[in-house]
Design a protein around this motif. Structure first.
Motif, PDB file in Angstrom:
ATOM      1  N   UNK A 141       7.725 -10.545  -8.017  1.00 48.16           N
ATOM      2  CA  UNK A 141       6.960 -10.291  -9.240  1.00 48.16           C
ATOM      3  C   UNK A 141       7.022  -8.814  -9.627  1.00 48.16           C
ATOM      4  N   UNK A 142       7.332  -8.558 -10.899  1.00 45.62           N
ATOM      5  CA  UNK A 142       7.058  -7.268 -11.530  1.00 45.62           C
ATOM      6  C   UNK A 142       5.676  -7.414 -12.153  1.00 45.62           C
ATOM      7  N   UNK A 143       4.657  -6.771 -11.589  1.00 44.92           N
ATOM      8  CA  UNK A 143       3.311  -6.894 -12.140  1.00 44.92           C
ATOM      9  C   UNK A 143       3.022  -5.687 -13.029  1.00 44.92           C
ATOM     10  N   UNK A 144       2.890  -5.951 -14.336  1.00 42.61           N
ATOM     11  CA  UNK A 144       2.724  -4.879 -15.319  1.00 42.61           C
ATOM     12  C   UNK A 144       1.246  -4.692 -15.643  1.00 42.61           C
ATOM     13  N   UNK A 145       0.778  -3.446 -15.530  1.00 39.43           N
ATOM     14  CA  UNK A 145      -0.564  -3.109 -15.987  1.00 39.43           C
ATOM     15  C   UNK A 145      -0.468  -1.971 -17.002  1.00 39.43           C
ATOM     16  N   UNK A 146      -1.448  -1.907 -17.842  1.00 42.34           N
ATOM     17  CA  UNK A 146      -1.441  -0.947 -18.950  1.00 42.34           C
ATOM     18  C   UNK A 146      -2.507   0.114 -18.739  1.00 42.34           C
ATOM     19  N   UNK A 147      -2.103   1.395 -18.953  1.00 45.09           N
ATOM     20  CA  UNK A 147      -3.108   2.459 -18.909  1.00 45.09           C
ATOM     21  C   UNK A 147      -3.073   3.299 -20.181  1.00 45.09           C
ATOM     22  N   UNK A 148      -2.380   2.829 -21.204  1.00 39.01           N
ATOM     23  CA  UNK A 148      -2.357   3.549 -22.479  1.00 39.01           C
ATOM     24  C   UNK A 148      -3.418   2.973 -23.414  1.00 39.01           C
ATOM     25  N   UNK A 149      -3.982   3.840 -24.230  1.00 38.24           N
ATOM     26  CA  UNK A 149      -4.952   3.427 -25.253  1.00 38.24           C
ATOM     27  C   UNK A 149      -4.236   3.311 -26.583  1.00 38.24           C
ATOM     28  N   UNK A 150      -4.513   2.229 -27.313  1.00 37.97           N
ATOM     29  CA  UNK A 150      -3.905   2.047 -28.635  1.00 37.97           C
ATOM     30  C   UNK A 150      -4.780   1.067 -29.413  1.00 37.97           C
ATOM     31  N   UNK A 151      -5.408   1.565 -30.496  1.00 38.67           N
ATOM     32  CA  UNK A 151      -6.309   0.722 -31.286  1.00 38.67           C
ATOM     33  C   UNK A 151      -5.573  -0.445 -31.929  1.00 38.67           C
ATOM     34  N   UNK A 152      -4.281  -0.281 -32.139  1.00 35.34           N
ATOM     35  CA  UNK A 152      -3.505  -1.348 -32.779  1.00 35.34           C
ATOM     36  C   UNK A 152      -3.053  -2.427 -31.797  1.00 35.34           C
ATOM     37  N   UNK A 153      -3.194  -2.156 -30.507  1.00 35.59           N
ATOM     38  CA  UNK A 153      -2.807  -3.136 -29.478  1.00 35.59           C
ATOM     39  C   UNK A 153      -4.052  -3.451 -28.660  1.00 35.59           C
ATOM     40  N   UNK A 154      -4.746  -4.516 -29.059  1.00 35.11           N
ATOM     41  CA  UNK A 154      -6.012  -4.835 -28.413  1.00 35.11           C
ATOM     42  C   UNK A 154      -5.793  -5.357 -26.991  1.00 35.11           C
ATOM     43  N   UNK A 155      -6.769  -5.105 -26.150  1.00 38.23           N
ATOM     44  CA  UNK A 155      -6.713  -5.614 -24.770  1.00 38.23           C
ATOM     45  C   UNK A 155      -7.529  -6.896 -24.696  1.00 38.23           C
ATOM     46  N   UNK A 156      -6.977  -7.905 -24.044  1.00 38.71           N
ATOM     47  CA  UNK A 156      -7.623  -9.217 -23.996  1.00 38.71           C
ATOM     48  C   UNK A 156      -9.008  -9.154 -23.359  1.00 38.71           C
ATOM     49  N   UNK A 157      -9.240  -8.164 -22.478  1.00 41.79           N
ATOM     50  CA  UNK A 157     -10.533  -8.019 -21.822  1.00 41.79           C
ATOM     51  C   UNK A 157     -11.447  -7.031 -22.547  1.00 41.79           C
TER      52      UNK A 157
END
Length: 403
Positions: free
Chosen positions: A122-138
């Protein structure tokens, strides 16, 4: 009083391989929605090997055969100037975003989890960038929470798999008391106890040989090795700083103890810009060949080796080819990847190392230096070996080159 010296940190062990045997393995890109999985897959998909190299292989839209960057391969192609070239490839699958509750049917639910079962790492991808145009599901960026969500969902599904197998073995035992079945039942109970008590992936347990033999057919989701990919903003990637980097490392180190798992920070936006530039530079060419560079190259190479894959070379004026095998493969089985008759009639492998060939400049110079060796059936292939196999079976010449 001087402070006592810090205790040296013990080196961590590699995660044991608990997956399928063989060499036709795949790695899947996993993560919550909107963390950069599809961006990464689309970038990797532009680095695919030519379809003509795999004429009988159907590639689904969410799968890619990605060329594995290798400076040795490039050097050998330049040296031999072959008519045909065959680079090593890594099979990568883009898996739809996981959401909390997937193990009980939320989102794509069981379909999503079956897609993970079909891959070997598995390549497990996590996000640490902030972007108002790309909402986070949580609702907010929190990679540590995301890592825990993914682990929890996979563990719940693994417990379900174990329970189903326990039921099947008990059904078998009701008709026949079988010693092997009783041992398997005992192993299954240990696996369930491990998950219940530790809440940790099954790959981090210390399992005996017979327990591993029980584990492999189960194809548990948390038995698969993981490479963690941390998607950063351009600014943070350039500075190599972000408030989440240390918490991510701490979470991974704590959960993987005493084993080591790899963390690779990357910036999907920067890699996309670099890829666009590479494509622009090849505009108008009949044969566009995009090779991964920078962090993308590192991701592919580490993914390949996480699957315990290596390759040897066959070289000549007709072709230079990488042959993918599992680490630890013996010479006869390596010969069998070229043609099954080569394994059946294996005589020996004539081997030289890439390092010696590059240093000395030619095969003859390697022979003159006494560094060209004949190896027998117990020889364990090394990554980067340059090989000529001799075979002797009915229908084969005593010495036959790869087709």
């Amino acid at each position: 009083m001087a402070a006592p010296p810090k205790k040296a940190e013990q080196p961590r062990k590699p995660v044991p391989q608990l997956g399928r045997l063989g060499k036709n393995l795949a790695i899947g890109i996993v993560g919550l929605p909107n963390v950069g999985k599809s961006t990464l897959f689309n970038l990797l998909g532009k680095c695919t090997v030519p379809a003509s190299n795999y004429p009988f292989c159907t590639i689904d839209p969410n799968e890619a055969k990605v060329a594995v960057p290798d400076e040795r391969y490039e050097f050998l192609c330049e040296m031999f100037k072959p008519q045909r070239r065959f680079q090593a490839a890594l099979n990568i699958t883009d898996i739809a975003g996981l959401v909390k509750g997937a193990s009980t049917g939320a989102g794509l639910g069981n379909a999503f989890l079956s897609h993970i079962r079909a891959v070997d790492a598995i390549f497990e991808v996590v996000r640490i960038f902030e972007d108002e145009d790309v909402t986070h599901v949580e609702g907010a960026v929190d990679p540590v929470r995301d890592l825990q969500i993914i682990t929890d969902e996979l563990l719940i599904k693994d417990q379900e798999t174990i329970a189903n197998r326990v039921e099947a073995v008990n059904k078998q035992l009701r008709t026949k008391r079988d010693k092997a079945a009783l041992m398997e039942l005992d192993d299954l109970q240990k696996f369930d106890d491990w998950i219940t008590k530790t809440k940790r992936p099954i790959r981090f347990g210390e399992w005996k040989v017979h327990e591993v033999e029980t584990l492999i057919p189960l194809q548990l989701l948390t038995a698969k090795p993981v490479v963690y990919l941390v998607n950063m903003s351009k600014e943070d990637f350039a500075k190599k700083r972000n408030k989440w980097l240390m918490p991510i490392k701490k979470w991974i180190d704590t959960n993987s103890e005493p084993f080591a798992e790899t963390i690779i920070p990357f910036c999907g936006a920067l890699e996309a810009e670099a890829m666009e530039e590479a494509i622009k530079n090849q505009a108008g060419k009949d044969d566009i060949n995009i090779q991964a560079a920078g962090t993308l190259s590192k991701i592919i190479k580490i993914g390949y080796h996480t699957l315990d894959l290596i390759h040897f070379f066959t070289c000549g004026a007709d072709e230079v080819k990488c042959w993918t095998i599992r680490r630890g493969t013996k010479a006869p089985q390596a010969a069998g990847t070229i043609h099954t008759d080569f394994e059946k009639g294996f005589v020996c492998a004539e081997v030289m190392s890439f390092v010696d060939l590059k240093e000395l400049g030619s095969e003859q110079a390697v022979k003159n230096a006494g560094k060209y060796h004949q190896q027998g059936k117990n020889y364990e292939m090394l990554d980067g070996d340059i090989v000529f196999f001799k075979a002797n079976t009915a229908g084969l010449d005593k010495k036959k080159k790869p087709e």
